[in-house]
Structures are given as C-alpha cells and as structure tokens.
Scaffold this motif. Sequence first.
Motif, PDB file in Angstrom:
ATOM      1  N   VAL A   1     -15.870  27.545 -15.121  1.00 47.55           N
ATOM      2  CA  VAL A   1     -14.585  27.035 -15.615  1.00 47.55           C
ATOM      3  C   VAL A   1     -14.775  26.218 -16.891  1.00 47.55           C
ATOM      4  O   VAL A   1     -14.043  26.383 -17.879  1.00 47.55           O
ATOM      5  CB  VAL A   1     -13.897  26.197 -14.516  1.00 47.55           C
ATOM      6  N   VAL A   2     -15.756  25.300 -16.904  1.00 49.56           N
ATOM      7  CA  VAL A   2     -15.981  24.461 -18.084  1.00 49.56           C
ATOM      8  C   VAL A   2     -16.429  25.317 -19.268  1.00 49.56           C
ATOM      9  O   VAL A   2     -15.976  25.102 -20.413  1.00 49.56           O
ATOM     10  CB  VAL A   2     -17.009  23.361 -17.778  1.00 49.56           C
ATOM     11  N   SER A   3     -17.282  26.277 -19.043  1.00 52.06           N
ATOM     12  CA  SER A   3     -17.736  27.144 -20.131  1.00 52.06           C
ATOM     13  C   SER A   3     -16.583  27.964 -20.689  1.00 52.06           C
ATOM     14  O   SER A   3     -16.467  28.137 -21.921  1.00 52.06           O
ATOM     15  CB  SER A   3     -18.844  28.078 -19.626  1.00 52.06           C
ATOM     16  N   SER A   4     -15.722  28.449 -19.810  1.00 55.23           N
ATOM     17  CA  SER A   4     -14.561  29.219 -20.268  1.00 55.23           C
ATOM     18  C   SER A   4     -13.612  28.345 -21.079  1.00 55.23           C
ATOM     19  O   SER A   4     -13.062  28.780 -22.114  1.00 55.23           O
ATOM     20  CB  SER A   4     -13.822  29.819 -19.069  1.00 55.23           C
ATOM     21  N   ALA A   5     -13.420  27.102 -20.601  1.00 50.95           N
ATOM     22  CA  ALA A   5     -12.546  26.183 -21.347  1.00 50.95           C
ATOM     23  C   ALA A   5     -13.125  25.877 -22.719  1.00 50.95           C
ATOM     24  O   ALA A   5     -12.376  25.767 -23.717  1.00 50.95           O
ATOM     25  CB  ALA A   5     -12.362  24.892 -20.547  1.00 50.95           C
ATOM     26  N   TYR A   6     -14.417  25.772 -22.829  1.00 58.16           N
ATOM     27  CA  TYR A   6     -15.050  25.502 -24.115  1.00 58.16           C
ATOM     28  C   TYR A   6     -14.836  26.676 -25.075  1.00 58.16           C
ATOM     29  O   TYR A   6     -14.484  26.488 -26.245  1.00 58.16           O
ATOM     30  CB  TYR A   6     -16.538  25.236 -23.924  1.00 58.16           C
ATOM     31  N   VAL A   7     -15.037  27.889 -24.574  1.00 58.53           N
ATOM     32  CA  VAL A   7     -14.859  29.071 -25.421  1.00 58.53           C
ATOM     33  C   VAL A   7     -13.404  29.213 -25.849  1.00 58.53           C
ATOM     34  O   VAL A   7     -13.099  29.625 -26.976  1.00 58.53           O
ATOM     35  CB  VAL A   7     -15.343  30.329 -24.669  1.00 58.53           C
ATOM     36  N   SER A   8     -12.480  28.836 -24.966  1.00 55.30           N
ATOM     37  CA  SER A   8     -11.054  28.992 -25.286  1.00 55.30           C
ATOM     38  C   SER A   8     -10.550  27.928 -26.249  1.00 55.30           C
ATOM     39  O   SER A   8      -9.729  28.216 -27.131  1.00 55.30           O
ATOM     40  CB  SER A   8     -10.233  28.941 -23.993  1.00 55.30           C
ATOM     41  N   ASN A   9     -11.019  26.697 -26.093  1.00 53.88           N
ATOM     42  CA  ASN A   9     -10.457  25.592 -26.868  1.00 53.88           C
ATOM     43  C   ASN A   9     -11.259  25.232 -28.111  1.00 53.88           C
ATOM     44  O   ASN A   9     -10.742  24.596 -29.025  1.00 53.88           O
ATOM     45  CB  ASN A   9     -10.338  24.345 -25.989  1.00 53.88           C
ATOM     46  N   GLU A  10     -12.549  25.565 -28.133  1.00 55.10           N
ATOM     47  CA  GLU A  10     -13.389  25.241 -29.270  1.00 55.10           C
ATOM     48  C   GLU A  10     -13.797  26.524 -29.977  1.00 55.10           C
ATOM     49  O   GLU A  10     -13.553  27.636 -29.513  1.00 55.10           O
ATOM     50  CB  GLU A  10     -14.630  24.465 -28.813  1.00 55.10           C
ATOM     51  N   ASP A  11     -14.454  26.365 -31.096  1.00 60.19           N
ATOM     52  CA  ASP A  11     -14.987  27.534 -31.773  1.00 60.19           C
ATOM     53  C   ASP A  11     -16.121  28.117 -30.955  1.00 60.19           C
ATOM     54  O   ASP A  11     -17.102  27.401 -30.642  1.00 60.19           O
ATOM     55  CB  ASP A  11     -15.504  27.158 -33.164  1.00 60.19           C
ATOM     56  N   PRO A  12     -16.039  29.382 -30.576  1.00 64.73           N
ATOM     57  CA  PRO A  12     -17.102  29.966 -29.744  1.00 64.73           C
ATOM     58  C   PRO A  12     -18.374  30.169 -30.565  1.00 64.73           C
ATOM     59  O   PRO A  12     -18.672  31.272 -31.041  1.00 64.73           O
ATOM     60  CB  PRO A  12     -16.483  31.297 -29.293  1.00 64.73           C
ATOM     61  N   ASP A  13     -19.114  29.097 -30.724  1.00 65.07           N
ATOM     62  CA  ASP A  13     -20.292  29.142 -31.584  1.00 65.07           C
ATOM     63  C   ASP A  13     -21.570  29.430 -30.825  1.00 65.07           C
ATOM     64  O   ASP A  13     -22.662  29.250 -31.359  1.00 65.07           O
ATOM     65  CB  ASP A  13     -20.433  27.818 -32.343  1.00 65.07           C
ATOM     66  N   GLY A  14     -21.469  29.830 -29.575  1.00 57.96           N
ATOM     67  CA  GLY A  14     -22.662  30.202 -28.822  1.00 57.96           C
ATOM     68  C   GLY A  14     -23.290  29.092 -28.019  1.00 57.96           C
ATOM     69  O   GLY A  14     -24.375  29.278 -27.429  1.00 57.96           O
ATOM     70  N   TRP A  15     -22.631  27.902 -27.969  1.00 59.01           N
ATOM     71  CA  TRP A  15     -23.194  26.793 -27.202  1.00 59.01           C
ATOM     72  C   TRP A  15     -22.754  26.796 -25.743  1.00 59.01           C
ATOM     73  O   TRP A  15     -23.201  25.953 -24.967  1.00 59.01           O
ATOM     74  CB  TRP A  15     -22.790  25.459 -27.839  1.00 59.01           C
ATOM     75  N   TRP A  16     -21.888  27.703 -25.356  1.00 59.45           N
ATOM     76  CA  TRP A  16     -21.413  27.687 -23.968  1.00 59.45           C
ATOM     77  C   TRP A  16     -22.525  27.905 -22.942  1.00 59.45           C
ATOM     78  O   TRP A  16     -22.446  27.351 -21.830  1.00 59.45           O
ATOM     79  CB  TRP A  16     -20.284  28.708 -23.777  1.00 59.45           C
ATOM     80  N   PRO A  17     -23.589  28.695 -23.228  1.00 63.54           N
ATOM     81  CA  PRO A  17     -24.666  28.794 -22.222  1.00 63.54           C
ATOM     82  C   PRO A  17     -25.326  27.449 -21.921  1.00 63.54           C
ATOM     83  O   PRO A  17     -25.768  27.208 -20.794  1.00 63.54           O
ATOM     84  CB  PRO A  17     -25.662  29.774 -22.850  1.00 63.54           C
ATOM     85  N   LEU A  18     -25.386  26.561 -22.950  1.00 63.61           N
ATOM     86  CA  LEU A  18     -25.968  25.241 -22.719  1.00 63.61           C
ATOM     87  C   LEU A  18     -25.104  24.452 -21.728  1.00 63.61           C
ATOM     88  O   LEU A  18     -25.627  23.822 -20.802  1.00 63.61           O
ATOM     89  CB  LEU A  18     -26.099  24.485 -24.034  1.00 63.61           C
ATOM     90  N   LEU A  19     -23.780  24.482 -21.927  1.00 60.74           N
ATOM     91  CA  LEU A  19     -22.898  23.782 -21.001  1.00 60.74           C
ATOM     92  C   LEU A  19     -23.009  24.364 -19.601  1.00 60.74           C
ATOM     93  O   LEU A  19     -23.049  23.627 -18.610  1.00 60.74           O
ATOM     94  CB  LEU A  19     -21.445  23.880 -21.496  1.00 60.74           C
ATOM     95  N   PHE A  20     -23.055  25.676 -19.532  1.00 61.32           N
ATOM     96  CA  PHE A  20     -23.187  26.329 -18.225  1.00 61.32           C
ATOM     97  C   PHE A  20     -24.467  25.897 -17.525  1.00 61.32           C
ATOM     98  O   PHE A  20     -24.471  25.572 -16.335  1.00 61.32           O
ATOM     99  CB  PHE A  20     -23.166  27.854 -18.408  1.00 61.32           C
TER     100      PHE A  20
END
Length: 400
Positions: free
Chosen positions: A70-89
């Motif tokens: 959920v948090v990773s999806s929210a990051y991709v949706s609300n921020e620029d999807p710059d590839g940092w979502w795996p770190l949050l996950f």
Amino acid sequence: MWVRLRACYRGMTLRGGMCGRGLPPSIGAVIRTLLQVVLFRDRTRVFDGLRFRLPLMVLVLLYGLVIAIVVSSAYVSNEDPDGWWPLLFAIIAGSTALTLHSTLLAWRVATAGLVAMKLLMPSEPSVLGSWQWWWYVAVLLAVATAHRGRVVLLVALITSGVVFALGHPTDALQTTAILLPLILLGYAVGARGRAEQRFHEERDEKAALVERARIAREMHDVVAHHMSLVVVRCETAPYRIADLPEAGKREFAELGAAARAAITDMQQLLGVLRTDDQRVDRAPQPGLADIRSLHADASVTDAEVPAAVGLTAYRIVQEALTNAGRHAPGSATTVAVDLVGDRLRVVVRNTAGGPSRGGGGGHGLRGMAERVAVHGGALTAEPTADGGFEVLATIPVGEP
C-alpha cells in the motif's frame, strides 16, 4: 573500538574513554542501555513461548507485506515514480519481518525508514502519514512489549527526537502525544506478561520442590525399613551364631549402633522436609500389591521387586489415573505392570474422553519422571493414535 564498546556493554572497566575508571554506576547503566538499543545485537523476539507462535508469525508477515504494498503504491501514485519504491517496500516489509527475529533491529530499520520516507515523500505533511502509523507503531509496540523499562524509555526518547527533528514542532508534538501513551500501553502489557511468566515459573519450581520432598520422605520410609533389619540382625547375631568370638560381637554391636544412628539422622532430615502443618504418616508405603486398589482390572506381575521400585510403580499408576480422570473424564483406562528382563515395565493407557477439567499444570508428569530417574529408569508420556494418552515407565530392578 568495537572491542572496547562490547567491554563497556558487559560492564567491564577500561582505562580511558567513556568507560574509564570511576564512572558512576547509573551513568554506566545508561551507556550500556544506549549501546544495546542503537548498536549491539538483539535476540528479543515477539511471540516467544506462545502456543500459537507459527500462525501469529504468518499473520505478521502478511500484515507487513500488505502495508508495504500500500505504501509503495501510494508513493508511485503521489510522487514522481523515480524508482525508489523498492526501497520503501524493503524497509516496511523488512522491519515488520525483523520483529520476529530482533525487535530492536526492526526498530532501527523502521526509524531509518522514517528518515528515508521524509526525504522521498516531501509532499507528506506529517512524519507519520496515514499508512506509516499502521507500520511504524506496530514495530514500536513490538519493542515495548518485549523489553524492560530502561530500554523502552530510551527507545521512546529517541523516537520522539526523530519525530521532532523531521517534522514541524506542532505536528511533532501531536504525534508524540499519541506515540508515548501507545508505547506505555505496550510496555504495561509486556510487563504483565513477564510477571505472569515469572509467577508460573516460581509456582512450577515450588511444586517441583514439594514433589521432591515427598519422594524423599517416601524413600526414607523404605530405607529406614532396611536399616531397621540391619539393626535387628546385628543385635541378634550373638544369639544366632554359635561360638561367635568377642571381637565379632563387638563388631556387630558397632554396626548396629551405626545403623541406629543412621536411622536417627534420617528421621531428623525427614523433619526438615516435612511442612509445619504436616502430620507424620504411620501407614506403610504402598507397593505392587496395592496397585489393584487403584484399578480393579490392573494386570500386575507377582514378581518380587525392591520396595522402592514397587512404591515408584504405585505412584506412577496413581498419578496417571488421576491425570486421566482430570483431562479425559469418562475415558476407559488400562493398567499393566510386568517384569521384562531386569526392568519393571509400567503402562497406563486411557482412551479419548470428555473435555478436560483443567488444572494440574504438568507437575504430575514431572514428578513421575523424577521418581523414575531416581532408579535410573525412563518415562514417556504422549498421546496415542486413537486420541487417548499413554504413560510408559521402565524401572531397573536390582536385588529385592
């Protein structure tokens, strides 16, 4: 440097540095707690000792996985999807999973994750956004329930400092005002659980001591009987043995006196083992012949065995039947006592019965095991394939 820090943590005194001589004990305790919280290895896990530990662990892993998605999806949706979502996950799922292995390490990773989230999600007005609450608070509660007061207090202070450092003072104050009571609640729950665990451990230890004293008292009766026979034979030897020389008479007299002294010493020891309100039991100790009084259909060997072995067999049957009546009311029981080679084999089985009435706490099984161990035997107690229970004891038999 690492060796010096480890030495400080263990309370060793080193020359110079922050662990130098003359350090007040209170400051040393604070330093050790600080090193424990932020640096050293921690093996404290949640759910340790719980009966349903495995299902709870699976639920925690699933919980962390859902929050991470959920948090990773929210990051991709609300921020620029710059590839940092795996770190949050990885931070969210990893810190949640780490609570099963090391709660303090999980908290370190989660706290570092708060900093990373603040840098990666600048649009989030609060340090703990809506979904961060569900993730970070769970890790905090794991620490609060698993650790003692000094560690929990330091974790709370460091967490509050991080919140104030990353957020606006007003928002940080509101966040801390919610976090601290939650931490206190978790600590209260954990402290109560540890107190109950200590209570049960002390109760079990006391019950084991009481059972050992009971075994000692019963063994005293058996040994005293044999010693009394020694006294009688020594005192009657001059009348039973013709032409016994004076040296032999003196020897028998000294042996008889020593046996009497041993009986007196054992009686004094028995007085120490007996509680203040306990009456002296004058009845003879039971043996193999008395097992049928416990179970009318018992199959009991007619072989002659030492009195101590017979007493142990009787107590095993007695306790096993008591357990069957308590935990499987209405079940059918069978008792078999046979001499197999040089060992007495005692088997007590019961079928499946009604709901357990509870009680006991497992002290009876430990008592049976200790009785058998006195003779160098072995005892097993385990469920049977038909839903019943079986107690099997093998007791070495010496000279009767």
